[in-house]
Design an enzyme around this catalytic site. Structure first.
Site, PDB file in Angstrom:
ATOM      1  N   GLU A 141       0.823  -1.201   0.000  1.00 30.14           N
ATOM      2  CA  GLU A 141       0.000   0.000   0.000  1.00 30.14           C
ATOM      3  C   GLU A 141       0.867   1.266   0.000  1.00 30.14           C
ATOM      4  OE1 GLU A 141      -4.145  -0.233   0.475  1.00 30.14           O
ATOM      5  OE2 GLU A 141      -2.781  -0.948  -1.078  1.00 30.14           O
ATOM      6  N   THR A 169      -5.877   7.293  -5.822  1.00 29.09           N
ATOM      7  CA  THR A 169      -5.833   7.404  -4.365  1.00 29.09           C
ATOM      8  C   THR A 169      -4.937   8.557  -3.923  1.00 29.09           C
ATOM      9  OG1 THR A 169      -6.201   5.030  -4.156  1.00 29.09           O
ATOM     10  CG2 THR A 169      -5.322   6.169  -2.233  1.00 29.09           C
TER      11      THR A 169
END
Length: 310
Positions: free
Chosen positions: A131, A184
């Site tokens: 991530e 994101t």
């Protein structure tokens, strides 16, 4: 277990309205598949990627699944390596934890092949490094539910403290993914760095109320708590007709409706499967009337996390 394994890891809904970076849950579909085969030579080799439209790198250090697997291997005495085939079964940039599903699948598969030296919770830090690569922040609200299944609270990041949350059996989720891409990194950059104390207090109360509602199976409390006064007012501007979608979903019986992760996907929690299916139909029609194609997914809360496939 042998030298080769195929694993599916599920998509996830992060934030869950009021729980920015601390709440998430897994859904049955979509998700990602990986095939991992051990090899004698050190190093992780990504042999091929399908379903990504040629967008994802096969360079191990630039791929979330590869990074997660490398981090895991470093913490073991395994001296060999692995070959990886990654099959993307979910849209990129959807707000459904695409990078997390790849990271979780890779870490879970490697752990299985090495005779499970780590628990599901212990795999989370490895997947979090994927991530970090994907969006610049090692958050766990996607990878934790992707690895552990169910509803998960990240109570703390320093030290990492992950708490599984009981979920009512009749709780269902509808997710709609419009064909709009929201990165994101971009969705994080537009957020306000400071928030008023009154908004913070409201948000804290909603997080506590949602957790209590889930444990008590109190659908009224769940519904009242699915309110986001911090993130949604900003990120919803990136999603066309978000307000109309939310209003129609609540009118149709949704307990709550909000942005899944950084968007553009939208989630709705419902008490009954029939309501969830009806909401999926309503949401898809609204986007279709705008000329926007979309995919809908309806499921109970996925309690399994990754599974080994035959």
């Amino acid at each position: 277990m042998g030298k080769k394994i195929k694993v599916f890891a599920p998509a996830t809904v992060a934030n869950v309205a009021c729980g920015y970076d601390v709440l998430g849950f897994a859904i049955d579909s979509p998700g990602d598949e990986v095939v991992v085969e051990l090899k004698d030579e050190p190093g992780v080799e990504i042999v091929a990627i399908t379903g990504d439209g040629g967008k994802l790198p096969t360079d191990t250090t630039s791929n979330t699944a590869g990074v997660a697997m490398q981090q895991l291997i470093k913490k073991t005495d395994y001296e060999g390596g692995a070959k990886v085939w990654l099959h993307k079964k979910m849209p990129l940039g959807s707000g459904l934890g695409s990078s997390a599903a790849s990271s979780a699948a890779g870490a879970f598969a490697m752990n299985q092949l090495l005779d499970k030296p780590f628990t599901s919770a212990e795999l989370v830090p490895f997947a979090m490094e994927g991530e970090r690569l994907a969006c610049g922040a090692a958050h766990a609200d996607n990878v934790a539910p992707a690895l552990m299944g169910g509803f998960v609270l990240i109570r703390s990041y320093a030290p990492l403290d992950i708490v599984p949350i009981d979920t009512p059996e009749s709780l269902y989720c509808t997710v709609i993914h419009p064909q709009i891409e929201v990165a994101t990194k971009d969705a994080r950059q537009i957020l306000k760095k400071d928030i008023p104390l009154t908004d913070a207090v409201t948000q804290w109360g909603n997080v506590a109320g949602l957790i209590a509602g889930l444990y008590r199976k109190d659908y009224g409390l769940i519904s009242r708590s699915l309110q986001d006064v911090v993130i949604e007012p900003v990120r919803s501007l990136l999603i066309p007709s978000f307000g109309e979608i939310k209003a129609a979903s609540l009118k149709a019986g949704a307990l709550g409706c909000g942005i899944s992760g950084s968007g553009p996907s939208i989630f709705s929690l419902c008490q009954h499967q029939e309501v969830a299916l009806e909401i999926a139909h309503i949401q898809a029609k609204i986007f279709a009337d705008m000329g926007v194609t979309s995919e809908t997914y309806t499921s109970a809360i996925n309690q399994n996390g990754p599974i080994v496939m035959k």
